[in-house]
Design an enzyme around this catalytic site. Structure first.
Site, short mmCIF file in Angstrom:
data_model
loop_
_atom_site.label_atom_id
_atom_site.label_comp_id
_atom_site.label_asym_id
_atom_site.label_seq_id
_atom_site.Cartn_x
_atom_site.Cartn_y
_atom_site.Cartn_z
N CYS A 90 -13.33 -0.56 3.32
CA CYS A 90 -12.73 -1.94 3.50
C CYS A 90 -12.33 -2.35 4.86
O CYS A 90 -12.46 -3.72 5.39
CB CYS A 90 -11.42 -2.42 2.58
SG CYS A 90 -11.60 -1.72 1.00
N HIS A 123 -7.56 -8.00 5.46
CA HIS A 123 -8.31 -7.54 4.31
C HIS A 123 -7.53 -7.96 3.21
O HIS A 123 -6.29 -7.91 3.01
CB HIS A 123 -8.58 -5.90 4.36
CG HIS A 123 -8.98 -5.36 3.08
ND1 HIS A 123 -9.87 -6.00 2.30
CD2 HIS A 123 -8.56 -4.39 2.29
CE1 HIS A 123 -10.40 -5.23 1.45
NE2 HIS A 123 -9.59 -4.20 1.27
N ASN A 158 -10.55 -7.75 -4.25
CA ASN A 158 -10.87 -6.92 -3.27
C ASN A 158 -12.38 -6.77 -3.28
O ASN A 158 -13.11 -6.09 -3.94
CB ASN A 158 -10.21 -5.62 -3.36
CG ASN A 158 -10.34 -4.53 -2.11
OD1 ASN A 158 -11.38 -4.91 -1.35
ND2 ASN A 158 -9.71 -3.46 -2.23
N1 ACO Z 1 -2.63 -2.94 -16.38
C1 ACO Z 1 -1.21 -2.60 -16.66
N2 ACO Z 1 -0.65 -1.42 -16.07
C2 ACO Z 1 -1.29 -0.67 -15.38
C3 ACO Z 1 -2.45 -0.93 -14.65
C4 ACO Z 1 -3.16 -2.22 -15.27
N3 ACO Z 1 -4.40 -2.89 -14.77
N4 ACO Z 1 -2.80 -0.21 -13.73
C5 ACO Z 1 -2.07 0.69 -13.73
N5 ACO Z 1 -1.05 0.39 -14.69
C6 ACO Z 1 0.26 1.16 -14.88
C7 ACO Z 1 0.41 2.61 -14.60
O1 ACO Z 1 -0.29 3.34 -15.36
C8 ACO Z 1 1.73 2.77 -14.32
O2 ACO Z 1 2.43 3.08 -15.29
P1 ACO Z 1 3.73 4.10 -15.62
O3 ACO Z 1 4.72 3.58 -14.72
O4 ACO Z 1 3.93 4.32 -16.96
O5 ACO Z 1 3.07 5.27 -15.06
C9 ACO Z 1 2.34 1.44 -13.79
O6 ACO Z 1 1.36 0.46 -14.26
C10 ACO Z 1 2.51 1.30 -12.27
O7 ACO Z 1 1.35 1.68 -11.67
P2 ACO Z 1 1.24 2.01 -10.13
O8 ACO Z 1 -0.12 2.50 -9.79
O9 ACO Z 1 2.44 2.62 -9.52
O10 ACO Z 1 1.29 0.29 -9.67
P3 ACO Z 1 1.47 -0.51 -8.27
O11 ACO Z 1 2.49 -0.97 -8.05
O12 ACO Z 1 1.44 0.71 -7.23
O13 ACO Z 1 0.13 -1.09 -8.05
C11 ACO Z 1 -2.26 -1.19 -7.20
C12 ACO Z 1 -1.24 -0.55 -8.35
C13 ACO Z 1 -2.14 -2.55 -7.44
C14 ACO Z 1 -3.48 -0.40 -7.37
C15 ACO Z 1 -1.92 -0.71 -5.67
O14 ACO Z 1 -1.20 0.33 -5.64
C16 ACO Z 1 -2.45 -1.23 -4.62
O15 ACO Z 1 -2.70 -2.27 -4.36
N6 ACO Z 1 -2.76 -0.16 -3.71
C17 ACO Z 1 -3.64 -0.48 -2.71
C18 ACO Z 1 -4.93 -0.49 -2.77
C19 ACO Z 1 -5.56 -0.79 -1.35
O16 ACO Z 1 -5.14 -1.31 -0.49
N7 ACO Z 1 -6.80 0.11 -1.24
C20 ACO Z 1 -7.39 -0.03 0.06
C21 ACO Z 1 -8.56 -0.97 0.07
S1 ACO Z 1 -9.89 -0.65 -1.12
C22 ACO Z 1 -11.12 0.18 -0.55
O17 ACO Z 1 -11.10 0.80 0.59
C23 ACO Z 1 -12.50 0.19 -1.42
#
Ligand code: ACO
Length: 330
Positions: free
Chosen positions: A113, A254, A284
């Protein structure tokens, strides 16, 4: 000689994939996706539409808006993690060919990214050193080709698209790209990874059956590093160049997650009018996300010549980068 940011262009594929459609594919909900990411929909390329095709459309616009002919372009750099082909030829090579630019220097870079900011840094150096006069930089992604649509933790996040810009030579200091920072830390390499298909795990029936050629992400761990790194990086670049956050006209981060963008914007005490947001409609799009957001701003008539932009990105690698740029386009 200085390097200036002469133009912006983008291409957004027509087909839209909504949260409601994803609800039918995996165990998720529109409410969860919006609350955790801010994403409502994303665009997905047709089967026949390649990463290079999207890059060509964005590139054509950027060249035209820079007031240049195709023959004025000396080099093409494409940032992508979803190239048309694994290893070779480079997607930049295909973009150059399809644009009819040959023979020019063209190559791909892989910084996830942060790719567009890495490409900008390289183009700036090429122009400042006198190696090239006009460099086309492209961020193009067909992420739908490397996303696992059975994995709810990643498939809700990503979309397709492309953005491009011309970085050109100028003798006007007020038009010059002020500064670009790039960095990386490979100790976090497993946070975002496509494990299969490379020399570590060459493609085999087993890698395919185990879905190892799709993107995997440790979302929550990545989130924490992203907020910390993005905030530190913009504070550093602003401090180094003695620029007050309130003097930034457009903060173009980003577009990975609304919560990350909000945290960085709050840390800099930015007003909401300063922050450019497209994550709700494009998701994204990795290396294409910053130029696509900038293009939206430009096409809405809100990006004018001379206005100061702050770019900030973070991605797989892990990589990060920021840039301070006066928009030198018309
Ligand atoms: N729908 C419903 N529930 C979900 C989903 C979904 N799509 N995905 C995960 N969950 C659940 C998980 O299983 C977890 O359940 P549990 O509590 O029973 O274990 C719960 O939701 C919370 O999951 P987290 O992963 O802790 O959720 P978080 O608040 O961290 O959000 C996300 C996830 C959106 C992916 C976030 O962590 C994020 O944006 N991360 C950074 C992404 C990023 O910036 N990446 C870099 C760039 S990408 C690149 O370089 C290609």
């Amino acid at each position: 000689m200085y390097a200036s940011f002469k133009s912006i262009g983008a291409y957004i594929p027509e087909k839209v994939l909504t949260n409601e459609e994803l609800e039918k594919m995996v165990d998720t909900s529109d409410e969860w996706i919006i609350k955790r990411t801010g994403i409502k929909e994303r665009h997905i390329a047709d089967d026949s539409e390649l990463t290079s095709d999207m890059g060509v459309k964005a590139g054509e616009l950027a060249i035209k808006r820079a007031g240049l002919q195709k023959s004025d372009i000396d080099a093409v750099i494409c940032a992508t993690i979803s190239p048309d082909h694994f290893c070779m030829p480079s997607t930049a090579n295909l973009i150059s060919h399809k644009l009819g630019l040959n023979p020019v220097t063209s190559f791909d870079i892989s910084a996830a990214c942060t790719g567009f900011i890495y490409a900008l840094n390289i183009a700036k150096s090429f122009v400042e050193s006198g190696s090239f006069k006009n460099v086309l930089i492209v961020g193009a992604e067909k992420l739908s080709s490397i996303v696992d649509y059975t994995d709810r933790t990643t498939c809700i996040l990503f979309g397709d698209g492309a953005g491009a810009a011309v970085i050109g030579a100028t003798d006007k200091k007020e038009d010059a790209v002020i500064d670009v920072h790039t960095g990386a830390d490979g100790s976090y390499s497993d946070y975002l990874i496509t494990p299969g298909g490379g020399s570590a795990e060459p493609c085999s029936l087993e890698t395919i059956e185990n879905r190892r050629h799709y993107m995997k992400m440790q979302g929550n761990a990545t989130f924490k590093v992203a907020v910390k790194t993005l905030t530190k990086d913009v504070i550093d670049i602003l401090g180094k160049n003695e620029i007050d956050p309130k003097d930034i006209k457009h903060f173009i981060p980003h577009q990975a997650n609304y919560r990350i963008i909000k945290a960085v914007g709050d840390a800099l005490k930015l007003d909401s009018e300063q922050v450019v947001l497209t994550v709700h409609k494009y998701g994204n799009t990795s290396s294409a996300s910053i130029p696509m957001a900038m293009n939206d701003l430009y096409e809405s008539g809100k990006l004018k010549n001379g206005e100061l932009m702050l770019l900030d990105a973070f991605g797989g690698g892990l990589t990060w980068g920021s840039a301070l740029i006066p928009f030198a386009g018309k």
